[in-house]
Design a protein around this motif. Structure first.
Motif, PDB file in Angstrom:
ATOM      1  N   GLU A  49       0.825  -1.206   0.000  1.00  0.00           N
ATOM      2  CA  GLU A  49       0.000   0.000   0.000  1.00  0.00           C
ATOM      3  C   GLU A  49       0.863   1.261   0.000  1.00  0.00           C
ATOM      4  O   GLU A  49       1.806   1.384   0.769  1.00  0.00           O
ATOM      5  CB  GLU A  49      -0.919   0.023   1.228  1.00  0.00           C
ATOM      6  N   GLY A  50       0.518   2.187  -0.882  1.00  0.00           N
ATOM      7  CA  GLY A  50       1.248   3.447  -0.971  1.00  0.00           C
ATOM      8  C   GLY A  50       2.419   3.422  -1.926  1.00  0.00           C
ATOM      9  O   GLY A  50       3.010   4.460  -2.208  1.00  0.00           O
ATOM     10  N   GLY A  51       2.752   2.241  -2.469  1.00  0.00           N
ATOM     11  CA  GLY A  51       3.907   2.129  -3.348  1.00  0.00           C
ATOM     12  C   GLY A  51       3.573   2.418  -4.804  1.00  0.00           C
ATOM     13  O   GLY A  51       2.427   2.301  -5.239  1.00  0.00           O
ATOM     14  N   TYR A  52       4.597   2.819  -5.546  1.00  0.00           N
ATOM     15  CA  TYR A  52       4.463   3.073  -6.986  1.00  0.00           C
ATOM     16  C   TYR A  52       5.736   2.538  -7.644  1.00  0.00           C
ATOM     17  O   TYR A  52       6.811   3.124  -7.521  1.00  0.00           O
ATOM     18  CB  TYR A  52       4.298   4.569  -7.259  1.00  0.00           C
ATOM     19  N   PHE A  53       5.603   1.400  -8.313  1.00  0.00           N
ATOM     20  CA  PHE A  53       6.776   0.683  -8.803  1.00  0.00           C
ATOM     21  C   PHE A  53       6.882   0.784 -10.323  1.00  0.00           C
ATOM     22  O   PHE A  53       5.999   0.311 -11.051  1.00  0.00           O
ATOM     23  CB  PHE A  53       6.704  -0.776  -8.356  1.00  0.00           C
ATOM     24  N   LYS A  54       7.961   1.383 -10.794  1.00  0.00           N
ATOM     25  CA  LYS A  54       8.157   1.594 -12.224  1.00  0.00           C
ATOM     26  C   LYS A  54       8.709   0.331 -12.887  1.00  0.00           C
ATOM     27  O   LYS A  54       9.564  -0.363 -12.336  1.00  0.00           O
ATOM     28  CB  LYS A  54       9.103   2.772 -12.447  1.00  0.00           C
ATOM     29  N   ALA A  55       8.192   0.066 -14.095  1.00  0.00           N
ATOM     30  CA  ALA A  55       8.608  -1.122 -14.829  1.00  0.00           C
ATOM     31  C   ALA A  55       8.520  -0.852 -16.323  1.00  0.00           C
ATOM     32  O   ALA A  55       7.983   0.172 -16.752  1.00  0.00           O
ATOM     33  CB  ALA A  55       7.729  -2.313 -14.446  1.00  0.00           C
ATOM     34  N   THR A  56       9.056  -1.792 -17.094  1.00  0.00           N
ATOM     35  CA  THR A  56       9.041  -1.679 -18.549  1.00  0.00           C
ATOM     36  C   THR A  56       8.496  -2.964 -19.156  1.00  0.00           C
ATOM     37  O   THR A  56       8.914  -4.068 -18.773  1.00  0.00           O
ATOM     38  CB  THR A  56      10.454  -1.425 -19.101  1.00  0.00           C
ATOM     39  N   MET A  57       7.552  -2.810 -20.085  1.00  0.00           N
ATOM     40  CA  MET A  57       7.056  -3.947 -20.868  1.00  0.00           C
ATOM     41  C   MET A  57       7.555  -3.801 -22.300  1.00  0.00           C
ATOM     42  O   MET A  57       7.413  -2.740 -22.905  1.00  0.00           O
ATOM     43  CB  MET A  57       5.527  -3.991 -20.873  1.00  0.00           C
TER      44      MET A  57
END
Length: 220
Positions: A49-57
């Motif tokens: 909760e509260g996290g924002y995780f950057k990723a690439t597809m």
């Protein structure tokens, strides 16, 4: 088949842009339809909760017949994420039987999957990892044997990820905000981004015919 893949991806991107789904955000990387920037949002009432995780597809040129890859851009401690950030999940594995893992083709990728269904599966996997064949053995063992220590590591990840929250973006704080119960709006069927199954088949046939023609000209 890249033109068919372009149309399918454009359609799916259009759908997600027109009707954003809480749980993740998407954007094209440098306007490249085959590479998407993704933000995974930690679900309320979970350790994320509260996290924002950057990723690439990244999508192959024959999408949707083969799956994309999904990689977290920062360190992500999870049983199903390799040390380099690459995610290990059945639906993103090529659609063939794998005696090593015991997975059958039916458990793996199929062309009916969409970017939305993939990302929803990933959000679900965060709080409910598959520890039977972990990509990160240490995380898998810790999750089963020392959950408190595991949770502390994840909470530290969540705090670190908050620096990546886009300006003005509101992180959901309850289930209703995270997955609202509302119908999707209708989208103009004449939109150039749309491509139905019959059109996609025709597009692929044209591409294949073009490839065959090129080969014949070369052989002649």
């Amino acid at each position: 088949m890249s033109s068919a893949a372009t149309n399918v991806l454009a359609k799916q991107f259009k759908e997600l842009s027109t009707n954003p789904v809480p749980g993740f955000t998407v954007a094209l990387h440098d306007d490249n339809i085959f590479e998407w920037d993704v933000g995974i949002i930690g679900a309320p009432a979970t350790i994320y909760e509260g996290g924002y995780f950057k990723a690439t597809m990244k999508f192959p040129k024959d999408y949707p017949f083969n799956p994309p890859t999904f990689k977290f851009n920062n360190s992500f401690f999870h049983p199903n994420v390799y040390a380099d950030g690459n995610l290990c999940i059945s639906i993103l594995h090529p659609p063939v039987d794998d005696p090593t893992s015991g997975e059958t083709a039916e458990e793996r990728w199929n062309p009916t999957q969409t970017v939305e269904s993939i990302l929803i599966s990933i959000v679900s996997l965060l709080a409910d990892p598959n520890c039977s064949s972990p990509a990160n053995v240490d995380a898998g063992v810790m999750y089963r044997k020392n959950k408190e220590q595991y949770d502390n590591i994840v909470r530290a990840q969540v705090e670190s990820s908050k620096k990546d929250i886009p300006p003005g973006f509101k992180i959901p704080t309850n289930a209703a905000e995270f997955i609202p119960n509302k119908p999707k709006p209708e989208i103009d069927p004449d939109d150039d981004f749309w491509l139905d199954d019959e059109d996609m088949e025709e597009e692929m046939d044209d591409d294949m015919a073009s490839d065959d023609s090129s080969e014949e000209e070369y052989d002649g």
